[in-house]
Design a protein around this motif. Structure first.
Motif, PDB file in Angstrom:
ATOM      1  N   LYS A   1       0.868  -1.088  -0.091  1.00 12.88           N
ATOM      2  CA  LYS A   1       0.038  -0.143  -0.038  1.00 12.88           C
ATOM      3  C   LYS A   1       0.872   1.347   0.026  1.00 12.88           C
ATOM      4  N   ASN A   2       1.902   1.201   0.727  1.00 12.71           N
ATOM      5  CA  ASN A   2       2.799   2.460   0.626  1.00 12.71           C
ATOM      6  C   ASN A   2       4.018   2.586   0.008  1.00 12.71           C
ATOM      7  N   ALA A   3       4.208   1.257  -0.799  1.00 11.73           N
ATOM      8  CA  ALA A   3       5.704   1.224  -1.430  1.00 11.73           C
ATOM      9  C   ALA A   3       5.697   2.251  -2.569  1.00 11.73           C
ATOM     10  N   SER A   4       4.515   2.582  -3.236  1.00 15.61           N
ATOM     11  CA  SER A   4       4.867   3.504  -4.561  1.00 15.61           C
ATOM     12  C   SER A   4       4.937   4.880  -4.041  1.00 15.61           C
ATOM     13  N   GLU A   5       4.507   5.208  -2.980  1.00 15.79           N
ATOM     14  CA  GLU A   5       4.665   6.706  -2.594  1.00 15.79           C
ATOM     15  C   GLU A   5       6.372   6.897  -2.092  1.00 15.79           C
ATOM     16  N   LEU A   6       6.630   5.920  -1.206  1.00 17.33           N
ATOM     17  CA  LEU A   6       7.867   5.798  -0.645  1.00 17.33           C
ATOM     18  C   LEU A   6       9.053   5.928  -1.610  1.00 17.33           C
ATOM     19  N   MET A   7       8.740   5.072  -2.620  1.00 19.05           N
ATOM     20  CA  MET A   7       9.622   4.974  -3.811  1.00 19.05           C
ATOM     21  C   MET A   7       9.796   5.948  -4.791  1.00 19.05           C
ATOM     22  N   ALA A   8       8.646   7.103  -4.765  1.00 21.05           N
ATOM     23  CA  ALA A   8       8.532   8.022  -5.612  1.00 21.05           C
ATOM     24  C   ALA A   8       9.605   9.248  -4.974  1.00 21.05           C
ATOM     25  N   LYS A   9       9.581   9.154  -3.936  1.00 17.87           N
ATOM     26  CA  LYS A   9      10.931  10.010  -3.324  1.00 17.87           C
ATOM     27  C   LYS A   9      12.238  10.018  -3.823  1.00 17.87           C
ATOM     28  N   SER A  10      12.723  11.121  -3.799  1.00 20.41           N
ATOM     29  CA  SER A  10      14.183  11.256  -4.689  1.00 20.41           C
ATOM     30  C   SER A  10      15.398  10.564  -4.047  1.00 20.41           C
ATOM     31  N   GLU A  11      15.204  10.690  -2.497  1.00 23.29           N
ATOM     32  CA  GLU A  11      16.359  10.006  -1.958  1.00 23.29           C
ATOM     33  C   GLU A  11      16.235   8.600  -1.713  1.00 23.29           C
ATOM     34  N   ILE A  12      15.003   7.854  -1.870  1.00 21.20           N
ATOM     35  CA  ILE A  12      14.880   6.597  -1.379  1.00 21.20           C
ATOM     36  C   ILE A  12      15.189   5.618  -2.529  1.00 21.20           C
ATOM     37  N   ASP A  13      16.134   4.653  -2.510  1.00 23.48           N
ATOM     38  CA  ASP A  13      16.292   4.064  -3.403  1.00 23.48           C
ATOM     39  C   ASP A  13      16.043   2.629  -3.152  1.00 23.48           C
ATOM     40  N   GLY A  14      15.149   2.172  -2.411  1.00 23.73           N
ATOM     41  CA  GLY A  14      14.616   1.000  -2.306  1.00 23.73           C
ATOM     42  C   GLY A  14      14.089   0.752  -0.847  1.00 23.73           C
ATOM     43  N   GLY A  15      13.674  -0.690  -0.440  1.00 25.16           N
ATOM     44  CA  GLY A  15      12.904  -0.890   0.833  1.00 25.16           C
ATOM     45  C   GLY A  15      13.650  -2.172   1.212  1.00 25.16           C
ATOM     46  N   LEU A  16      13.525  -2.320   2.588  1.00 24.88           N
ATOM     47  CA  LEU A  16      13.934  -3.613   3.403  1.00 24.88           C
ATOM     48  C   LEU A  16      12.690  -3.816   4.113  1.00 24.88           C
ATOM     49  N   ILE A  17      12.248  -4.933   3.567  1.00 30.04           N
ATOM     50  CA  ILE A  17      10.719  -5.395   3.614  1.00 30.04           C
ATOM     51  C   ILE A  17      10.706  -6.503   4.667  1.00 30.04           C
TER      52      ILE A  17
END
Ligand code: 3PY
Length: 247
Positions: free
Chosen positions: A215-231
């Motif tokens: 649900k929140n991945a696309s909003e987080l990943m749209a940010k310029s500094e965020i290069d990925g996720g540890l899920i």
């Protein structure tokens, strides 16, 4: 351009048979992903996972290592042992390890050096507690943790590591930092690393972690500094994890 990296931290979940089943289900779902995809099962599942990812775009990571190469360290696993079975990444200093297993910035730094010496790619976790956030010292905490974790590394090594910014209060709680909060803190981490290592900070990938989900991945990943996720939790089901991977 930094290639996004989405890694699943399975924590203490799944048997080897279940690991295989999850990876088999995941493979077709992420085959066309733009991001680099990593799964990090427990030590006992690594060999089964290595077999299962063969021929796919999924990379393999461990969740921990010991910094000594061998010896009388009951229950521990060395960097060389991990590379010998084809592990590529290793999570270091997750807040659960800092909290329950007494890991410190010093042991994290030793583990980072041991991992790099063996050819493993570290995913180094940093993050503030709720109390620290409420006191307004998040930037100081994550900057210090990052600098201490990377101490003594060359610029080339720093460019190749991954940092996972995981606010402790967002881990396994269902609470997530807002995308703006996460972006700002990740920017602070990059700026702190830039002070010491210059441009390597702009090559280094920094993930967000802490209840990141479909649900929140696309909003987080749209940010310029965020290069990925540890899920965490969302990496335990192929459907959920693939949705995060394809944000
Ligand atoms: C979480 O999402 O809860 C994590 O701790 C990922 O490492």
């Amino acid at each position: 351009m930094r290639k996004p990296i989405i890694a699943g931290n399975w924590k203490m979940n799944k048997t080897p048979a279940e690991a295989k089943e999850l990876i088999e289900a995941l493979k077709p779902l992420v085959a066309d992903a733009q991001a680099e995809v990593v799964v990090c099962p427990t030590f006992v599942c690594l060999s089964a996972a290595k077999e299962a990812i063969a021929g796919s775009n999924i990379h393999l990571g461990a969740q921990n290592l010991h910094f000594e190469p061998k010896g009388a360290y009951t229950g521990e696993v060395s960097a060389e042992m991990l590379t010998s079975i084809g592990v590529e990444y290793v999570i270091i200093g997750h807040s659960e390890r800092r909290q329950y297993f007494a890991e410190t910035d010093e042991t994290v730094n030793k583990k980072v050096k041991a991992a790099l010496a063996a050819g493993l790619k570290p995913i180094i976790c940093v993050g503030e507690s709720l109390e620290q956030r409420e006191k307004g010292i998040t930037k100081e905490i994550v900057s210090l943790q990052s600098k201490l974790a990377l101490e003594g590394l060359t610029k080339e090594q720093v460019a190749g590591v991954v940092i996972a910014y995981e606010p402790i209060w967002a881990i396994g709680t269902g609470k997530t930092a807002t995308s703006d909060e996460a972006n700002e803190t990740i920017g602070d981490i990059r700026a702190a690393v830039r002070e010491v290592y210059g441009e390597a900070a702009d090559e280094m990938r920094i993930q967000y972690g802490g209840s990141m989900n479909p649900k929140n991945a696309s909003e987080l990943m749209a940010k310029s500094e965020i290069d990925g996720g540890l899920i965490g939790g969302a990496s335990l089901k192929a459907e959920d994890f693939s949705q995060v991977v394809k944000y």
